[in-house]
Design a protein around this motif. Structure first.
Motif, PDB file in Angstrom:
ATOM      1  N   LYS A   1      -6.994 -22.504 -20.038  1.00  0.00           N
ATOM      2  CA  LYS A   1      -6.597 -23.299 -18.874  1.00  0.00           C
ATOM      3  C   LYS A   1      -7.632 -24.397 -18.659  1.00  0.00           C
ATOM      4  O   LYS A   1      -8.806 -24.123 -18.422  1.00  0.00           O
ATOM      5  N   ILE A   2      -7.193 -25.629 -18.744  1.00  0.00           N
ATOM      6  CA  ILE A   2      -8.051 -26.781 -18.498  1.00  0.00           C
ATOM      7  C   ILE A   2      -7.759 -27.298 -17.094  1.00  0.00           C
ATOM      8  O   ILE A   2      -6.596 -27.556 -16.742  1.00  0.00           O
ATOM      9  N   ILE A   3      -8.785 -27.428 -16.293  1.00  0.00           N
ATOM     10  CA  ILE A   3      -8.607 -27.938 -14.932  1.00  0.00           C
ATOM     11  C   ILE A   3      -9.562 -29.094 -14.698  1.00  0.00           C
ATOM     12  O   ILE A   3     -10.563 -29.279 -15.421  1.00  0.00           O
ATOM     13  N   SER A   4      -9.245 -29.869 -13.695  1.00  0.00           N
ATOM     14  CA  SER A   4     -10.107 -30.967 -13.254  1.00  0.00           C
ATOM     15  C   SER A   4     -10.549 -30.676 -11.826  1.00  0.00           C
ATOM     16  O   SER A   4      -9.715 -30.460 -10.938  1.00  0.00           O
ATOM     17  N   LEU A   5     -11.840 -30.662 -11.633  1.00  0.00           N
ATOM     18  CA  LEU A   5     -12.430 -30.340 -10.323  1.00  0.00           C
ATOM     19  C   LEU A   5     -13.063 -31.596  -9.736  1.00  0.00           C
ATOM     20  O   LEU A   5     -13.925 -32.231 -10.379  1.00  0.00           O
ATOM     21  N   ASN A   6     -12.628 -31.953  -8.544  1.00  0.00           N
ATOM     22  CA  ASN A   6     -13.138 -33.158  -7.883  1.00  0.00           C
ATOM     23  C   ASN A   6     -13.799 -32.770  -6.567  1.00  0.00           C
ATOM     24  O   ASN A   6     -13.154 -32.192  -5.679  1.00  0.00           O
ATOM     25  N   ILE A   7     -15.098 -33.077  -6.448  1.00  0.00           N
ATOM     26  CA  ILE A   7     -15.870 -32.708  -5.247  1.00  0.00           C
ATOM     27  C   ILE A   7     -16.537 -33.956  -4.686  1.00  0.00           C
ATOM     28  O   ILE A   7     -17.277 -34.657  -5.389  1.00  0.00           O
ATOM     29  N   GLN A   8     -16.251 -34.228  -3.414  1.00  0.00           N
ATOM     30  CA  GLN A   8     -16.848 -35.374  -2.728  1.00  0.00           C
ATOM     31  C   GLN A   8     -17.356 -34.915  -1.367  1.00  0.00           C
ATOM     32  O   GLN A   8     -16.579 -34.514  -0.508  1.00  0.00           O
ATOM     33  N   SER A   9     -18.646 -34.927  -1.194  1.00  0.00           N
ATOM     34  CA  SER A   9     -19.256 -34.659   0.115  1.00  0.00           C
ATOM     35  C   SER A   9     -20.373 -35.661   0.327  1.00  0.00           C
ATOM     36  O   SER A   9     -20.812 -36.336  -0.611  1.00  0.00           O
ATOM     37  N   VAL A  10     -20.825 -35.765   1.554  1.00  0.00           N
ATOM     38  CA  VAL A  10     -21.775 -36.819   1.933  1.00  0.00           C
ATOM     39  C   VAL A  10     -22.993 -36.188   2.592  1.00  0.00           C
ATOM     40  O   VAL A  10     -22.866 -35.364   3.506  1.00  0.00           O
ATOM     41  N   THR A  11     -24.170 -36.582   2.152  1.00  0.00           N
ATOM     42  CA  THR A  11     -25.407 -36.114   2.780  1.00  0.00           C
ATOM     43  C   THR A  11     -25.851 -37.138   3.816  1.00  0.00           C
ATOM     44  O   THR A  11     -25.862 -38.348   3.554  1.00  0.00           O
ATOM     45  N   THR A  12     -26.197 -36.656   4.985  1.00  0.00           N
ATOM     46  CA  THR A  12     -26.624 -37.535   6.068  1.00  0.00           C
ATOM     47  C   THR A  12     -27.556 -36.778   6.990  1.00  0.00           C
ATOM     48  O   THR A  12     -27.537 -35.545   7.032  1.00  0.00           O
TER      49      THR A  12
ATOM     50  N   GLY B   1     -18.952 -35.072  -7.737  1.00  0.00           N
ATOM     51  CA  GLY B   1     -18.354 -35.751  -8.879  1.00  0.00           C
ATOM     52  C   GLY B   1     -17.092 -35.068  -9.345  1.00  0.00           C
ATOM     53  O   GLY B   1     -16.484 -34.264  -8.638  1.00  0.00           O
ATOM     54  N   THR B   2     -16.689 -35.388 -10.570  1.00  0.00           N
ATOM     55  CA  THR B   2     -15.477 -34.840 -11.180  1.00  0.00           C
ATOM     56  C   THR B   2     -15.827 -34.204 -12.513  1.00  0.00           C
ATOM     57  O   THR B   2     -16.594 -34.776 -13.301  1.00  0.00           O
ATOM     58  N   LEU B   3     -15.261 -33.026 -12.762  1.00  0.00           N
ATOM     59  CA  LEU B   3     -15.503 -32.313 -14.021  1.00  0.00           C
ATOM     60  C   LEU B   3     -14.180 -31.779 -14.551  1.00  0.00           C
ATOM     61  O   LEU B   3     -13.458 -31.085 -13.838  1.00  0.00           O
ATOM     62  N   GLU B   4     -13.875 -32.116 -15.786  1.00  0.00           N
ATOM     63  CA  GLU B   4     -12.686 -31.589 -16.454  1.00  0.00           C
ATOM     64  C   GLU B   4     -13.147 -30.670 -17.580  1.00  0.00           C
ATOM     65  O   GLU B   4     -13.839 -31.112 -18.509  1.00  0.00           O
ATOM     66  N   ALA B   5     -12.762 -29.393 -17.482  1.00  0.00           N
ATOM     67  CA  ALA B   5     -13.250 -28.423 -18.458  1.00  0.00           C
ATOM     68  C   ALA B   5     -12.385 -27.174 -18.451  1.00  0.00           C
ATOM     69  O   ALA B   5     -11.485 -27.015 -17.595  1.00  0.00           O
ATOM     70  N   GLU B   6     -12.669 -26.294 -19.401  1.00  0.00           N
ATOM     71  CA  GLU B   6     -11.945 -25.034 -19.507  1.00  0.00           C
ATOM     72  C   GLU B   6     -12.405 -24.073 -18.418  1.00  0.00           C
ATOM     73  O   GLU B   6     -13.590 -23.994 -18.085  1.00  0.00           O
TER      74      GLU B   6
ATOM     75  N   LEU C   1     -28.093 -32.868   6.248  1.00  0.00           N
ATOM     76  CA  LEU C   1     -26.917 -32.010   6.131  1.00  0.00           C
ATOM     77  C   LEU C   1     -25.982 -32.568   5.069  1.00  0.00           C
ATOM     78  O   LEU C   1     -25.918 -33.785   4.858  1.00  0.00           O
ATOM     79  N   ASP C   2     -25.258 -31.674   4.423  1.00  0.00           N
ATOM     80  CA  ASP C   2     -24.236 -32.064   3.457  1.00  0.00           C
ATOM     81  C   ASP C   2     -22.880 -31.817   4.106  1.00  0.00           C
ATOM     82  O   ASP C   2     -22.473 -30.663   4.307  1.00  0.00           O
ATOM     83  N   LEU C   3     -22.177 -32.892   4.449  1.00  0.00           N
ATOM     84  CA  LEU C   3     -20.928 -32.819   5.205  1.00  0.00           C
ATOM     85  C   LEU C   3     -19.749 -33.256   4.344  1.00  0.00           C
ATOM     86  O   LEU C   3     -19.932 -33.951   3.334  1.00  0.00           O
ATOM     87  N   PRO C   4     -18.536 -32.857   4.723  1.00  0.00           N
ATOM     88  CA  PRO C   4     -17.358 -33.252   3.938  1.00  0.00           C
ATOM     89  C   PRO C   4     -17.171 -34.763   3.933  1.00  0.00           C
ATOM     90  O   PRO C   4     -17.572 -35.468   4.859  1.00  0.00           O
ATOM     91  N   GLY C   5     -16.529 -35.245   2.857  1.00  0.00           N
ATOM     92  CA  GLY C   5     -16.189 -36.656   2.793  1.00  0.00           C
ATOM     93  C   GLY C   5     -14.934 -36.944   3.595  1.00  0.00           C
ATOM     94  O   GLY C   5     -14.446 -36.112   4.370  1.00  0.00           O
ATOM     95  N   SER C   6     -14.382 -38.125   3.387  1.00  0.00           N
ATOM     96  CA  SER C   6     -13.202 -38.538   4.150  1.00  0.00           C
ATOM     97  C   SER C   6     -11.923 -37.879   3.651  1.00  0.00           C
ATOM     98  O   SER C   6     -10.920 -37.844   4.354  1.00  0.00           O
TER      99      SER C   6
END
Length: 780
Positions: A396-407, A252-257, A203-208
């Protein structure tokens, strides 16, 4: 006694134990005799004696060889007994003379007297036992609408409401605990054979901490709900923040248009790619109009690096208030990602697949979407709703940060059986789902489980009085549904060979009450007529009868594997709100928080739940008990012809498609009139032919499974994308692919797949007719 002795001798000589069989022993002797000549001679009994004599005399030169057991064991019992009864039989053998006739007579008299006494004694006991003990109830009552009515009247709204409230008291942390309580509940209702089936899955679950979206121009950081990151997470429903994510997204983190792609259609992508380079940029995507996995595959192929996903308020029913809510989606097409295509059982090879896409995908609320496109909050006017759209000017430039945990976690299914009395090897599966390790998905799981439990209660109550369905009904409460129908996939993959042969139909109870305005029945073509008839049956006691049309469109839930991998006919009844936009299809892919969709507000009296339970019960009983399966072959042929209407006339191979579809319709009409009509008449019904006919009907839809389909589209081509389209989905997608890549290779491959499916069905129908014709001719 010589007969038993010879068996022992044969084993001592190393012969096969199968020689004890009387038929094989008889065959061994008959190899030495010319039986055709024996049968032609008039004194057949006498010839057997002579044969026995000659056989003995021919071997008399070997006195040490015991010939008596060979001859006795090599003869059939009847022939052996007649040899013993012949008075001349003893004279041919050198053995002691039997006892006197007087002793034989006395022995026979004793046996006769003993048998007579026992016979009289048995009659006396049977008489008094029958007189004093009541006869047991009949094991099987006749299956007719009256029986169905007696069963369904036990389903009451107040019972469903009580079950529903009891379910909401369950702790929601552990899937196994909830499944165990459902198992106990089903068993207490009288369902004797109930099992818990567990699978360890990835399963892919949310991080802390919550995922975030940051505007680079202002430095503002937002949670997916639209709230500022500076706010205390404890005041913002931290569980909602954590579970506002896309399971199995890249991390991960992605900064883009940010690039507005609207609904992500082929036309949208062609328009965007004509004005900008989209490589590694972040798409602002609306949910709806087509399957999410299909749209993400297009964005991934185009070169995007991330996706912000939201629901446009203009696509939501006016009765819902979800604009300020973030949600969860799953990017898993089905089953345990670590064991694709096979069951997650002990010893299975586990693949390392933490991400199922290269895209960073994040669901956001419409509130945050408005902030990103810089629209005022009052964009919804009284007379009309203005769809959200990013202004064409300004980047518009944004930074997207995604952290989840597979267990790895344990997913549990509850499987219960009500065994059939006539065809226990034929299964009708009734499926619901229960909570799956997160607070999302609303309260649909409790609604679903309450309905199936009420149905179990009504059926088992009748079963306690001696009734049984003809075919076995299998009740399933699936785990892991929110993560990609994992529980149902793993169970079906585990039992695939059995289910391919035995499953007759799948009846779905996935989120039965999603709204309160419209009954939305869905059925595969072969079950559309039955679904329509069931609505009429249920309306007898209703003052307001639903007049909904039954359609064959893609549906969400655990019916997926059975439809797309096993080719099983399926049906589902549910209540929904009136759709406000043609783009609102596939919005159910979004799972909103529990407190955002309360079932008791949608159906306070639980009368809608009662209607769904009775419609589901009616369909289930008809499939489980009708001597001839209530499937319609001609409706499949008509659906095929309707699905070929479209913009395919200029393509090579279309004339062949139309010709094969025409032949399929002709064969289906002949099949329906010549085979199904007489089989449904009790006066003309023959059990053997009915079983043969049911085997054909059961596999009608298996021919329409194409080998490969685009992500999110059904492999079963009989199902359409939505209510607006009537063409085959795979052909529509292939046409779009041609527009995007300027090549007709894909459409030709899709046309070939559809042609082979239709031709396979035509051959299958024709083979069935040939078998029936041959059988009938043989009987004549």
């Amino acid at each position: 006694m010589a007969y038993h002795k010879v068996n022992a001798d044969q084993r001592a000589q190393g012969h096969s134990p199968y020689l004890d069989n009387d038929e094989l022993q008889a065959t061994a002797l008959e190899l030495e005799w010319d039986m055709e000549k024996e049968l032609e001679e008039p004194g057949f009994d006498h010839f057997r004696l002579d044969g026995a004599v000659q056989h003995h005399l021919g071997n008399s030169q070997s006195p040490d060889l015991d010939l008596e057991p060979i001859q006795a064991s090599s003869s059939p019992k009847g022939r052996f007994q007649r040899l013993q009864e012949d008075p001349d039989y003893i004279s041919h053998y050198t053995r002691q003379a039997p006892k006197s006739n007087r002793c034989s007579f006395l022995r026979i008299l004793k046996v006769f007297c003993t048998a007579l006494i026992l016979f009289i004694f048995g009659i006396v006991i049977g008489y008094y036992a029958h007189k004093k003990c009541p006869s047991p109830p009949a094991s099987q009552e006749p299956n007719n609408p009256h029986i169905y009515h007696e069963i369904l009247k036990e389903i009451k709204a107040e019972n469903i409401q009580q079950i529903y409230r009891d379910l909401l008291q369950f702790p929601r942390e552990d899937d196994v605990d909830i499944a165990m309580k459902i198992l106990v509940q089903w068993h207490s209702q009288g369902l004797e054979d109930v099992r818990l089936v567990n699978y360890s899955v990835l399963l892919d679950l949310p991080g802390s901490s919550s995922n975030t979206v940051t505007l680079k121009s202002s430095g503002e950081c937002f949670y997916p709900s639209g709230q500022h990151c500076s706010r205390d997470p404890k005041t913002l429903h931290s569980q909602d923040l954590l579970y506002s994510y896309a399971a199995y997204s890249a991390k991960g983190t992605l900064e883009a248009e940010l690039v507005d792609v609207q609904y992500g259609t082929v036309e949208d992508l062609i328009r965007i790619q004509a004005i900008t380079n989209v490589t590694k940029k972040i798409a602002l995507l609306k949910l709806g109009q087509s399957p999410l996995l299909y749209k993400l595959s297009l964005l991934e192929d185009a070169g995007f690096g991330g996706v912000l996903l939201y629901v446009d308020p203009c696509d939501l029913p006016k009765t819902t208030e979800l604009a300020d809510k973030a949600f969860m989606v799953s990017l898993n097409s089905g089953g345990d990602p670590s064991t694709p295509g096979y069951a997650s059982i002990d010893g299975s090879y586990r693949q390392n697949r933490p991400n199922l896409t290269t895209l960073l995908v994040q669901p956001i609320s419409a509130v945050l979407a408005r902030k990103l496109v810089s629209l005022p909050e009052d964009s919804v006017q009284k007379d009309r709703c203005i769809p959200l759209q990013l202004p064409p000017t300004g980047k518009k430039i944004i930074s997207l940060n995604i952290q989840s945990v597979t267990t790895y976690k344990t997913i549990s299914n509850v499987i219960g059986y009500l065994k059939g009395a006539v065809f226990p090897d034929r299964y009708i599966i009734v499926g619901s789902h229960h909570s799956s390790l997160n607070p999302y998905g609303g309260q649909g799981w409790a609604s679903s489980t309450a309905v199936i439990t009420a149905l179990i209660q009504a059926l088992t109550l009748k079963a306690k009085r001696g009734w049984r369905p003809d075919r076995t009904i299998v009740f399933c409460s699936w785990g892991g549904t929110a993560f990609g129908n994992i529980g149902s996939y793993e169970w079906a993959e585990d039992l695939k060979r059995v289910l391919q042969t035995n499953v007759v139909a799948y009846v779905s109870l996935h989120n039965p009450v999603r709204g309160n305005s419209t009954l939305h029945p869905v059925a595969s073509p072969s079950l559309q007529q039955l679904a329509a008839e069931s609505q009429s049956f249920n309306c007898v006691e209703k003052t307001r009868c639903p007049g909904s049309n039954v359609s064959s469109v893609q549906i969400q839930g655990d019916s997926d594997y059975f439809i797309n991998h096993l080719g099983v006919p399926a049906t589902q009844f549910s209540y929904e709100d009136i759709k406000t936009s043609e783009n609102s299809s596939f919005l159910s892919e979004a799972l909103f928080p529990v407190h955002a969709t309360k079932t008791e507000e949608l159906d306070p009296s639980f009368s809608l739940h009662e209607t769904i339970a009775k419609l589901t019960g009616q369909v289930t009983l008809k499939i489980a008990n009708e001597p001839v399966l209530p499937f319609n072959a001609l409706d499949i042929a008509l659906e095929v012809q309707n699905s070929l209407k479209g913009n395919f006339c200029d393509e090579v191979g279309v004339p062949q498609l139309l010709a094969v579809a025409s032949r399929l319709r002709d064969t289906a009409e002949l099949f329906q009139s010549d085979e199904m009509r007489p089989a449904n008449d009790p006066k003309e019904r023959a059990p053997v032919r009915v079983r043969m006919l049911n085997d054909v009907l059961q596999s009608l839809e298996k021919s329409f499974l194409v080998h490969r389909a685009p992500p999110g589209l059904y492999r079963n081509i009989l199902y359409r994308l939505d209510e607006r389209t009537s063409q085959f989905s795979v052909l529509l997608e292939a046409l779009e692919h041609c527009k995007l890549h300027q090549s007709n290779e894909t459409i030709q491959a899709a046309l070939s797949e559809v042609l082979n499916s239709i031709n396979s069905a035509q051959v299958y129908f024709k083979a069935g007719l040939d078998v029936f014709e041959t059988t009938l001719a043989g009987k004549k």
